[in-house]
Design an enzyme around this catalytic site. Structure first.
Site, short mmCIF file in Angstrom:
data_model
loop_
_atom_site.label_atom_id
_atom_site.label_comp_id
_atom_site.label_asym_id
_atom_site.label_seq_id
_atom_site.Cartn_x
_atom_site.Cartn_y
_atom_site.Cartn_z
N GLU A 173 -29.35 17.06 -2.31
CA GLU A 173 -27.77 16.74 -1.49
C GLU A 173 -27.44 15.54 -0.31
O GLU A 173 -26.11 15.95 0.37
CB GLU A 173 -27.21 17.90 -1.34
CG GLU A 173 -27.33 19.31 -2.20
CD GLU A 173 -26.71 19.99 -2.51
OE1 GLU A 173 -26.07 20.54 -1.71
OE2 GLU A 173 -26.62 21.29 -3.53
N GLU A 192 -30.76 23.00 -8.73
CA GLU A 192 -29.43 24.11 -8.57
C GLU A 192 -29.09 24.02 -10.08
O GLU A 192 -28.55 23.62 -9.90
CB GLU A 192 -29.53 23.56 -6.77
CG GLU A 192 -30.28 23.73 -5.76
CD GLU A 192 -30.08 23.63 -4.37
OE1 GLU A 192 -28.33 24.53 -4.13
OE2 GLU A 192 -30.43 22.77 -4.27
#
Length: 609
Positions: free
Chosen positions: A296, A415
Site C-alpha cells: 500500500e 487483501e
C-alpha cells in the site's frame, strides 16, 4: 515582576489564579485531543502538560464529572446519534481531503463504546428467542435445470490465496495449528503476509557498513508453509532498522515504512533472499512463487515516501529479482482503492513500468467495499458501499490493466474483506458466510486470485483484544473456532469443476457423477448503517443493521435416472454460527475450555440424507 506580584496581577485581570487558568488550558487541549486523535490517555496527559495520567483523571473528574475514557465514549455515542444523512456532505469531503489515516478508521469503527452495555436477553432459553429480526417481503426464486446439461469449466480461483498478518506470527505454534487445520479442509495454494524484512525476523544487520544476512526464522516459516501445501507470495517489507531513512512506523509492532537509506543495499537484501530460497528449495519450486514490492505505497501510513520514491523502489527490487532468474515472477504495487475510486495511481505505475521497460508479471491490489467521510463536526464516518461494490471495483481494476501494456499480467487481490478494521463486530456474524459466497461467485473470471484478509484473529496490527468475539478479520477466532466466513469458503470448496447453472442466489455445478447446488440468502446493510450510523451495532446486538429478508426457493431438477441420494448442509444463525451459539451469549467476552468444547458441539455441520 516577582512571582507574588504576577499572581495578584493575573488574578485581578482574569478572575482566575494562574494555576487554575493553566489547568483550564491544559484541560481544553486534552479534550480536543481525546475527541480528535486516537492517542492513549497517557500520551495525551504528557502532551498537554500534566505530570502523569492520574493528574489528568483528577482534573477531568472535577471539571466534567467523568473520567477521560467515559468522556470519549459518551461523545462518540452523542456524535453518532446526532448524525443524519442530510448532515453528511460526502461529496464535499471527498473533494477536499486526501485520505483517512488508518488509526482514524479503526477508531471510528471500533465499538468499544458499547462494551459494557447490559445484555437483557435470555441466556439459557432454548433457541435464540431474544433477537429481533426485521424482515422485508420475502423473495421467491425458482431453480430449475437439467442434470444432463453440459456446462462450462468452473475454476476455484478463490483457493489461490489466503492471507495472514505478519511473518513473525507464523513462528508460533497456535498460529501454525490453525493454518494446518484450515489447509486440511480448504487447501489454499498461496499465502501473503507483511513483515518478512521486519527486524523481529532478524534478517538484516550491518557492521561497519557491511551487510549481514540471517535466514533462520525465514527458513522456519517457509519450511512450515511448504510442508502444509502453501507457497508464499513474498511481500518485500518493511524496512530493516539498519536500512531505514527515517523513524516513521505503522502498527503495534512498529513496521518501519520509510524508503531505504541506500537503494543498492536494499537491492542486495532482496537478491540475497531470492538466491537463498533457490538454494534451499530449488529453482523449479521458487519459480512458482510471487515476489511483491511493498504494501500500500499509496497510503501514507504504509509508505512515508512519495509516489516517485516507490517507483524507484520497484525498479531496484524488480531488477534485483530478475537478475537471479528472469523467469521469476515480480509485481506490485499492492495499492488499495480508497473512497475516491480513483485508479490514477495504478495507471501511473503501469505507465512508469512500461516506459522504463520494467517487468510486471502480476498486478496486485487491495479492495474493501467501504468508504470514509467526515461529518460537519469533524467526526470520521465509515460508509458501506452497495452489495455489488466488490464486483464493480474489480471490474475497474481489470479495465485499467487491459488498457495498459501488461494485459497478460495476472491480477491478484492481495487483501479483501467486508471492511479493513480488525475491530468490526460484523466480522463475527452470520452475514459473512453469504458475503463470501455472493462475492466470490460474482467475481469469478475477473481476477486470478481474491485473497481473504486474514485467516486468523491472531492478528496484531493493534493490540490483541481480550474479547472472544471482538470483530477480528479471521476465518477463525483466536481460540480456533470457525466463524461463518470460514464456512462460506467451506461451502465453496464443495462445488464441482463444471458450472451447470447459476443465478443471483444459487450456483449449480457437477463433479464426476454428482451434482452440487449451493443456495444462499444475502442480506445487505440497511441505509442507516451504510451511511455511517453505527448505533445499531453493539456487542450483543449485531443484526439490526441489515435489511433482512426471507428467501423462498422452489427447486426442480430434471434428467435424473435411477436411484439417487440427497445430502443437505445448512448454515444459519441456529446452525453452525459460533457467535450465535447460546453459550456465546453467556461468555461473549471470555471463553473457558468448557465453553469452547460446547460451542464446537453446537457448530458441528448438520446434514441429512
Amino acid at each position: 515582576m516577582n512571582d507574588y506580584y504576577f499572581a495578584h496581577f493575573f488574578k485581578k485581570h482574569t478572575g482566575l489564579s494562574f494555576g487554575k487558568y493553566l489547568a483550564k488550558i491544559r484541560l481544553e487541549k486534552a479534550k480536543r485531543m481525546i475527541l480528535t486523535t486516537n492517542k492513549p490517555l497517557t500520551e495525551i496527559a504528557i502532551d498537554c502538560g500534566f505530570c502523569n495520567v492520574k493528574m489528568l483523571y483528577r482534573v477531568f473528574k472535577n471539571a466534567e464529572g467523568c473520567s477521560p475514557s467515559e468522556y470519549r465514549q459518551s461523545k462518540m455515542r452523542e456524535q453518532k446519534s446526532n448524525l443524519s444523512n442530510e448532515k453528511l456532505n460526502v461529496k464535499s469531503y471527498n473533494n477536499n481531503r486526501r485520505e483517512i489515516q488508518y488509526t482514524q478508521y479503526i477508531a471510528a469503527i471500533d465499538d468499544r463504546a458499547v462494551l459494557n452495555e447490559p445484555y437483557n436477553g435470555s441466556l439459557y432459553g432454548s433457541g435464540i428467542k431474544d433477537i429481533n429480526v426485521t424482515e422485508n417481503i420475502g423473495q421467491s426464486v425458482k431453480v430449475s435445470f437439467n442434470s444432463d446439461k453440459h456446462g462450462k469449466p468452473f475454476v476455484h480461483y478463490w483457493k489461490k490465496l489466503i492471507c495472514a498478518g505478519r511473518a513473525a506470527e507464523g513462528l508460533r505454534e497456535q498460529w501454525r495449528n490453525q493454518l494446518r487445520e484450515i489447509q486440511r479442509e480448504l487447501k489454499f495454494e498461496y499465502i501473503r503476509f507483511h513483515g518478512i524484512f521486519h527486524d523481529e525476523m532478524m534478517v538484516y544487520d550491518e557492521k561497519d557498513g557491511i551487510p549481514f544476512f540471517n535466514w533462520k526464522y525465514v527458513d522456519s516459516l517457509f519450511d512450515f508453509l511448504l510442508e502444509i501445501g502453501l507457497r508464499p507470495i513474498v511481500e518485500f517489507g518493511f524496512m530493516p532498522d539498519s536500512l531505514k531513512s527515517g523513524d516513521k512506523t505503522v502498527c503495534w509492532w512498529k513496521g518501519n515504512v520509510t524508503p531505504p537509506s541506500d537503494y543498492s543495499k536494499w537491492a542486495k537484501l532482496v537478491r540475497e533472499l531470492v538466491v537463498h530460497c533457490i538454494n534451499r528449495y530449488g529453482r523449479a519450486e521458487v519459480l512458482k512463487w510471487y515476489f511483491e514490492v511493498w504494501n500500500e505505497p499509496n497510503y501514507s501510513d504504509f509508505w512515508a515516501g512519495s509516489r516517485e520514491d516507490y517507483f524507484k523502489l520497484y525498479k531496484y527490487t524488480a531488477e534485483a529479482v530478475k537478475s537471479v532468474d528472469p523467469r521469476l515472477k515480480v509485481g506490485g504495487p499492492a495499492i488499495f482503492e480508497g473512497y475516491r475510486e480513483d485508479m490514477s495511481w495504478m495507471e501511473d505505475f503501469l505507465a512508469f513500468c512500461e516506459n522504463n521497460n520494467l517487468p510486471v508479471d502480476f498486478v496486485s491490489y487491495h479492495y474493501y467495499p467501504t468508504s470514509s467521510a467526515v461529518d460537519e463536526n469533524g467526526n470520521t464516518l465509515i460508509l458501506y458501499k452497495d452489495e455489488n461494490s466488490t464486483y464493480m471495483g474489480l471490474k475497474r481494476l481489470k479495465n485499467v490493466v487491459m488498457r495498459s501494456g501488461f494485459k497478460d499480467a495476472e491480477i491478484i487481490i492481495g487483501e479483501w474483506n467486508s471492511s479493513f478494521s480488525p475491530k468490526d463486530f460484523v466480522h463475527d456474524t452470520m452475514y459473512k458466510a453469504p458475503f463470501v459466497i455472493h462475492n466470490v461467485l460474482k467475481c469469478s473470471g475477473i481476477v486470478d486470485a481474491l485473497g481473504w484478509w486474514v485467516f486468523s484473529d491472531i492478528f496484531e496490527e493493534f493490540r490483541l483484544d481480550n474479547r472472544a468475539f471482538s470483530g477480528g478479520f479471521g476465518l477463525v477466532t483466536v481460540h480456533g473456532l470457525k466463524k461463518p466466513a470460514y464456512y462460506g469458503y467451506w461451502f465453496l470448496s464443495k462445488l464441482g469443476t463444471e458450472e451447470i447453472d447459476s443465478g443471483d442466489c444459487y450456483f449449480v455445478t457437477r463433479k464426476d457423477d454428482s451434482i452440487q447446488i449451493l443456495m444462499w440468502n444475502y442480506c445487505h446493510y440497511n441505509t442507516k448503517f451504510s451511511a455511517g450510523d453505527r448505533s445499531g451495532l453493539t456487542q450483543y446486538s449485531r443484526y439490526e443493521i441489515f435489511d433482512e429478508k426471507k428467501l423462498y426457493v422452489r427447486l426442480e431438477v430434471t434428467g435424473l435416472k435411477g436411484k439417487y441420494r440427497v445430502r443437505e448442509y445448512i448454515m444459519d444463525r441456529t446452525h453452525g454460527s459460533v457467535f450465535d451459539a447460546k453459550i456465546c451469549w453467556r461468555r461473549v467476552c471470555r471463553l473457558t475450555g468448557w465453553d469452547i468444547r460446547h460451542i464446537l458441539i453446537f457448530t458441528i455441520r448438520l446434514s441429512s440424507e
